[in-house]
Structure formats: structure tokens, C-alpha cells
Design a protein around this motif. Structure first.
Motif, short mmCIF file in Angstrom:
data_model
loop_
_atom_site.label_atom_id
_atom_site.label_comp_id
_atom_site.label_asym_id
_atom_site.label_seq_id
_atom_site.Cartn_x
_atom_site.Cartn_y
_atom_site.Cartn_z
N GLU A 39 20.40 3.77 -10.29
CA GLU A 39 20.22 3.66 -8.85
C GLU A 39 20.41 5.00 -8.12
O GLU A 39 20.24 5.07 -6.90
CB GLU A 39 21.19 2.62 -8.27
N GLU A 65 12.55 12.70 -7.42
CA GLU A 65 12.42 11.90 -6.20
C GLU A 65 12.96 12.67 -4.99
O GLU A 65 12.34 12.66 -3.91
CB GLU A 65 13.17 10.58 -6.36
N ASN A 92 16.32 2.83 2.92
CA ASN A 92 16.51 3.16 1.51
C ASN A 92 15.26 3.86 0.99
O ASN A 92 14.28 3.21 0.61
CB ASN A 92 16.81 1.90 0.71
N LYS A 95 14.86 5.65 -1.72
CA LYS A 95 14.64 5.45 -3.16
C LYS A 95 13.87 4.17 -3.40
O LYS A 95 12.91 4.14 -4.18
CB LYS A 95 15.99 5.41 -3.87
N GLN A 96 14.28 3.10 -2.72
CA GLN A 96 13.60 1.82 -2.87
C GLN A 96 12.15 1.92 -2.42
O GLN A 96 11.23 1.40 -3.08
CB GLN A 96 14.34 0.76 -2.07
N GLU A 97 11.93 2.57 -1.30
CA GLU A 97 10.56 2.75 -0.79
C GLU A 97 9.71 3.55 -1.78
O GLU A 97 8.56 3.19 -2.06
CB GLU A 97 10.59 3.46 0.56
N ARG A 137 10.19 3.99 -5.03
CA ARG A 137 9.96 3.27 -6.29
C ARG A 137 9.07 2.05 -6.10
O ARG A 137 8.60 1.48 -7.09
CB ARG A 137 11.31 2.88 -6.90
N SER A 138 8.83 1.69 -4.85
CA SER A 138 7.90 0.59 -4.55
C SER A 138 6.49 1.11 -4.28
O SER A 138 5.59 0.32 -3.96
CB SER A 138 8.40 -0.20 -3.33
N GLY A 139 6.33 2.45 -4.37
CA GLY A 139 4.99 3.01 -4.28
C GLY A 139 4.56 3.53 -2.93
O GLY A 139 3.36 3.71 -2.69
N ILE A 140 5.49 3.80 -2.03
CA ILE A 140 5.13 4.31 -0.71
C ILE A 140 4.36 5.62 -0.83
O ILE A 140 4.65 6.47 -1.68
CB ILE A 140 6.38 4.49 0.16
#
Length: 325
Positions: free
Chosen positions: A40, A46, A275, A277-279, A281-284
Motif C-alpha cells: 500500500e 508512482e 487517495n 495511489k488508489q486513483e 492504480r485504478s487507471g486514472i
């Protein structure tokens, strides 16, 4: 880029880890510390992707911090890559100093623009009481070695009532003997820091002037943020104050923060739900990431709310090591 209050936001503090090799009493408990899972934590790639976008909207200065940044593998190579990002003009480091001697050659090679070392006491016994570690000798040796380089060195001290108040003059005197800046940082009412009584800037300034004479405010730019700096006759270095509570500087705040687990914080005091990192890793896309960053900067709060019980539910609840203070 400017926020809605016309502040120029050009400074990004990047926490590369929430781990630390110290257990300072005002930062974390001795045992039972829950760290973020490695999976995480943002990867260097990144962070660099985000930084390239941030530089494109006006970020010019970067502080690499933690936890303790030097415990993360490859951090000096990461610093070199940060320096190579177009638009980034300055990269500095905050450390507890225990690994400074070991990594100083690599930091020099990476052309680090400044090193801040946290040091709340010059007494080895008290150092152990505060940090729960017997590392004073290594920290002091690292500072002495760093002073011999061309890298600007700052010593950051948090004054605490009933803890190190009797040493503040002695700590300030480091700037008399060495070409360093000694900064007194007011204890933030965040995490475990809420359990300590802060010593305010005006009291420290009066104490130092009684011992050393008049302190003259200087206009020199000695750091990335809104600290106030003073010179004292015959001192080789400067004395600085960062007093977010007693001398609020929100009006001139120029920074945003990125935590090790990817939370983008426009203000240290308030929790954030952004977040990155979440964005990512979701492909933004890069364009959407830039739009998100611009929105966060523009809506940066006007000021902190330390001590405001009406906004208690909105305030940051994580320990300082977890938010890259």
C-alpha cells in the motif's frame, strides 16, 4: 498555481515511508505500532509520475521525509530522479540523523539541496528517554560530517515543557559554533503530540536574547516554507522559528503533502480523502490526475483549526509519522 486565497503553492512534502528506526515519545508508542503494508506504499515510479504532473502546475520545491526516509531502500537514487524532473528546482531531506553518516556520500552525489536533522536534546541520556534509542552518538557524528560538506544543514528542535526547556540555549548555541540553522518547531497538537505542553516562540526568543543579545529578523530565504529567521551577532548560523499555533502562518502557506500511502493533503491539520495511489492504480489518466491536483490545490483550506472543537471531526487523527509531518 494559486489557490482560491491567492497563495502560490509551489512546495510539496513527500513522505516515502511511515516507518522509523526511532520511537520518539511524541510521535509513536514504544510497541504495537501498526505500519502500512508494503503493497500500500506508493512506489517510486508512482510518486515520480505524480511529481511530473505537479511540476507542470507549479511545484518547484520538494522535501523528502517519512517516517525516517533513509530507512527506505533506494531513497538516494529516488532523490536523484526527483532532481531530474523538469521544473523541480530544489530537493531537500528531513531525517533523524541516525543513518546520515552512512548515506551522506550518496546524498552529496544526488546533489541534495539541504538536510534537516531532528534533534531535541544534546544530552545522550535524555536523547534515549525521548527517542527510546541509544543513537545520539551516531546522530551527532552525522551532523558534524554534514556540516563539513557544502550541503546546508538545519537542526530542528521541538521545545517541550518539562523535557528539554533547560537546554534550549545550549541547542541554539550550535548556530554560534557551526554554520547551521537551528530551528525551534512548536509542538503540533496532532497524534501523541497533544500530550505535551509546548513552549511558545516569544518565550524562547526572550530566553535567547537574555543570553546572546538582540535577535534581528532577516529577509534571507533559508528554507522552503514560512519559517521566520533571525541573526545574532557573531553567530555563524541562524535561528529559526516555526510556530504554527502561536504565530499562525496559514496566510503564507505554500505547501501540500503526499503521504507514503498516497493521500494528498492540502493541509496538515485536516484529514483528506484524496487517495492518489488508489486513483493511479485504478487507471486514472495524466490529464485527469492533473485536474484532480488542481482542484485539491485550489480548495486548500484558508487556515488550520488547531484547538477548534467545532471542527474536531474534520481534523487529522493519524500520528505524525504516518502523515509526513
Amino acid at each position: 498555481m494559486r489557490d482560491q486565497y491567492q497563495r502560490e503553492i509551489d512546495y510539496l512534502r513527500i513522505s516515502v515511508t511511515d516507518r522509523c528506526n526511532f520511537r520518539c515519545r511524541y510521535c509513536m508508542p514504544a510497541k504495537g505500532v501498526e505500519f502500512v503494508e508494503h503493497s500500500e506504499i506508493m512506489t517510486y515510479e508512482e510518486i515520480l509520475r505524480f511529481l511530473r504532473i505537479a511540476a507542470g502546475v507549479g511545484i518547484r520545491k520538494v522535501k523528502v521525509t517519512g517516517g525516517e526516509p533513509l530507512v527506505r531502500k533506494g531513497v538516494c537514487g529516488f532523490i536523484r530522479k526527483v532532481r531530474s524532473v523538469p521544473g523541480i528546482e530544489s530537493v531537500t531531506l528531513t531525517t533523524n540523523g541516525a543513518l546520515l553518516k552512512e548515506y551522506l556520500p550518496q546524498l552529496e552525489a544526488a546533489k541534495i539541496a539541504g538536510i534537516n536533522v531532528s534533534l531535541d536534546t544534546l544530552n545522550p541520556v535524555k536523547f534515549h528517554e525521548i527517542t527510546r534509542c541509544n543513537e545520539f552518538g551516531r546522530v551527532w557524528e552525522g551532523i558534524c560530517m554534514a556540516v563539513k560538506t557544502k550541503i546546508p544543514v538545519k537542526v530542528n528542535c521541538i521545545p517541550m515543557r518539562g523535557c528539554n526547556e533547560e537546554e534550549l540555549v545550549e541547542i541554539a548555541a550550535l548556530a554560534e559554533e557551526y554554520p547551521i540553522t537551528v530551528r525551534f518547531i512548536e509542538m503540533m497538537p496532532i497524534g501523541m503530540g497533544t500530550g505535551y505542553a509546548r513552549i511558545l516562540q516569544d518565550e524562547i526568543k526572550e530566553l535567547l536574547e537574555d543570553r546572546f543579545g538582540t535577535m534581528e529578523l532577516v529577509d534571507e530565504i533559508l528554507g522552503n516554507g514560512p519559517a521566520g529567521y533571525y541573526k545574532i551577532e557573531d553567530f555563524k548560523g541562524r535561528i529559526g522559528f516555526i510556530s504554527a499555533v502561536s504565530h499562525e502562518f496559514c496566510e503564507s502557506c505554500n505547501r501540500i503533502r503526499l503521504t507514503a500511502d498516497g493521500i494528498l493533503k492540502p493541509c496538515l491539520n485536516f484529514e483528506s480523502r484524496i487517495n492518489l495511489k488508489q486513483e493511479m492504480r485504478s487507471g486514472i489518466s495524466d490529464s485527469d490526475l492533473e485536474h484532480l491536483l488542481k482542484e485539491v490545490i485550489y480548495t486548500k483550506p484558508r487556515c488550520h483549526a488547531f484547538g477548534d472543537e467545532t471542527k474536531k471531526d474534520l481534523q487529522e487523527k493519524r500520528r505524525m509519522a504516518g502523515i509526513g509531518g
